[in-house]
Scaffold this motif. Structure first.
Motif, PDB file in Angstrom:
ATOM      1  N   ALA A  50       0.976  -1.068  -0.040  1.00  0.00           N
ATOM      2  CA  ALA A  50      -0.009   0.066  -0.046  1.00  0.00           C
ATOM      3  C   ALA A  50       0.881   1.193  -0.003  1.00  0.00           C
ATOM      4  CB  ALA A  50      -0.876   0.069   1.211  1.00  0.00           C
ATOM      5  N   GLU A  53       2.471   1.590  -3.387  1.00  0.00           N
ATOM      6  CA  GLU A  53       1.336   2.193  -4.268  1.00  0.00           C
ATOM      7  C   GLU A  53       0.850   3.751  -4.233  1.00  0.00           C
ATOM      8  OE1 GLU A  53      -3.050   0.852  -5.767  1.00  0.00           O
ATOM      9  OE2 GLU A  53      -2.249  -0.068  -4.096  1.00  0.00           O
ATOM     10  N   GLU A  54       0.899   4.070  -2.939  1.00  0.00           N
ATOM     11  CA  GLU A  54       0.804   5.551  -2.680  1.00  0.00           C
ATOM     12  C   GLU A  54       1.998   6.437  -3.254  1.00  0.00           C
ATOM     13  OE1 GLU A  54      -0.062   5.937   1.485  1.00  0.00           O
ATOM     14  OE2 GLU A  54      -1.997   4.598   1.372  1.00  0.00           O
ATOM     15  N   GLY A  59       2.276   0.373  -9.675  1.00  0.00           N
ATOM     16  CA  GLY A  59       0.981   0.663 -10.288  1.00  0.00           C
ATOM     17  C   GLY A  59      -0.152  -0.130  -9.624  1.00  0.00           C
ATOM     18  N   SER A  60      -1.230   0.264 -10.005  1.00  0.00           N
ATOM     19  CA  SER A  60      -2.596  -0.599  -9.405  1.00  0.00           C
ATOM     20  C   SER A  60      -2.534  -2.000  -9.658  1.00  0.00           C
ATOM     21  CB  SER A  60      -4.011   0.438  -9.828  1.00  0.00           C
ATOM     22  OG  SER A  60      -3.997   1.530  -9.316  1.00  0.00           O
ATOM     23  N   ALA A  61      -2.237  -2.013 -10.994  1.00  0.00           N
ATOM     24  CA  ALA A  61      -2.417  -3.747 -11.324  1.00  0.00           C
ATOM     25  C   ALA A  61      -1.262  -4.403 -10.869  1.00  0.00           C
ATOM     26  CB  ALA A  61      -2.244  -3.839 -12.955  1.00  0.00           C
ATOM     27  N   ALA A  63       0.393  -3.621  -7.832  1.00  0.00           N
ATOM     28  CA  ALA A  63      -0.102  -3.772  -6.647  1.00  0.00           C
ATOM     29  C   ALA A  63      -1.091  -5.053  -6.196  1.00  0.00           C
ATOM     30  CB  ALA A  63      -0.619  -2.566  -5.994  1.00  0.00           C
ATOM     31  N   GLN A  64      -2.031  -4.905  -7.127  1.00  0.00           N
ATOM     32  CA  GLN A  64      -3.033  -6.211  -6.923  1.00  0.00           C
ATOM     33  C   GLN A  64      -2.557  -7.468  -7.212  1.00  0.00           C
ATOM     34  OE1 GLN A  64      -6.103  -5.420  -5.853  1.00  0.00           O
ATOM     35  NE2 GLN A  64      -6.745  -7.657  -6.177  1.00  0.00           N
TER      36      GLN A  64
END
Length: 241
Positions: A50, A53-54, A59-61, A63-64
């Motif tokens: 997290a 990512e912040e 990136g969001s992908a 991080a997921q």
């Protein structure tokens, strides 16, 4: 002298019942301890993802995907051993009986010979420390005790390192990251995290230990964004904007 005799008698009474119970539960306790460390590592790994990512380092992908991989490793970790219902009840009953006897004898002696009307005298640190800080320090103490008894547990060092970072013990965090890398294998992520800890311990400057960790991270993955970012900070510190 009488207190020493009371203490020895109380200890002997408790150990005569609790030691067999402890031996019977050794394997289950070890597995449960390992499971607790796995869960703590998973929670700290999610927090680190997290944060990255912040900061825009992930990136969001990405991080997921990292969260999914962390969850997969947690699921694959060994679960705590199961006990039969009968054995749990027998051990619980024996333990309760032993504790009741020891508590009853101890309480009777204290009421007769002690001073229960005197107020307690807590430590000043207990008055000043916030509850969440006390919980964190207690968790750190438990992990440190585990690592003192199991110095080859790389996962334990990997759990402890980000906690050290959160409370500002950066030098110890750097050493924990380094130990994790030595025991679990070098990765660009561990080397970059060690570099960040050395940098924070150096008051934000790229000290030699941080530069060496950055070099190791880039040698493992020349395209790693976090390592390249720290390499850029080092270059800027050297006047190469």
């Amino acid at each position: 002298m009488i207190w020493l005799a009371f203490a020895l008698l109380t200890l002997a009474a408790a150990l005569s019942v609790l030691l067999p119970l402890a031996r019977a539960r050794t394997a289950a306790a070890r597995t449960a301890s390992r499971r607790a460390i796995d869960v703590a590592f998973y929670e700290n790994e999610l927090a680190a993802i997290a944060r990255d990512e912040e900061r825009g380092l992930m990136g969001s992908a990405e991080a997921q995907a990292a969260r999914a991989e962390a969850a997969r490793r947690l699921i694959a970790a060994p679960a705590a051993a199961e006990e039969t219902q009968g054995s749990r009840l027998a051990r619980a009953g024996a333990a309760l009986l032993a504790l009741a006897v020891v508590f009853g004898v101890g309480l009777g002696l204290y009421l007769k010979l002690g001073a229960p009307d005197q107020p307690d005298q807590p430590l000043l640190a207990r008055k000043q420390a916030a509850p969440e800080q006390m919980d964190t320090m207690a968790a750190i103490a438990r992990v440190e005790a585990h690592l003192a008894a199991n110095p080859g547990d790389g996962r334990g060092f990997e759990v402890l390192a980000p906690i050290y970072m959160q409370i500002g013990r950066y030098a110890q965090a750097a050493e924990a990251f380094a130990q994790a890398g030595r025991l679990l294998g070098a990765t660009p992520e561990r080397a970059a995290a060690e570099a960040e800890a050395h940098m924070m311990a150096g008051q934000g400057r790229m000290v030699p230990q941080a530069r060496a960790a950055i070099a190791r991270a880039l040698a493992l993955d020349p395209a790693m964004p976090q390592a390249r970012f720290y390499a850029g900070l080092a270059a800027e510190e050297d006047g190469d904007a």
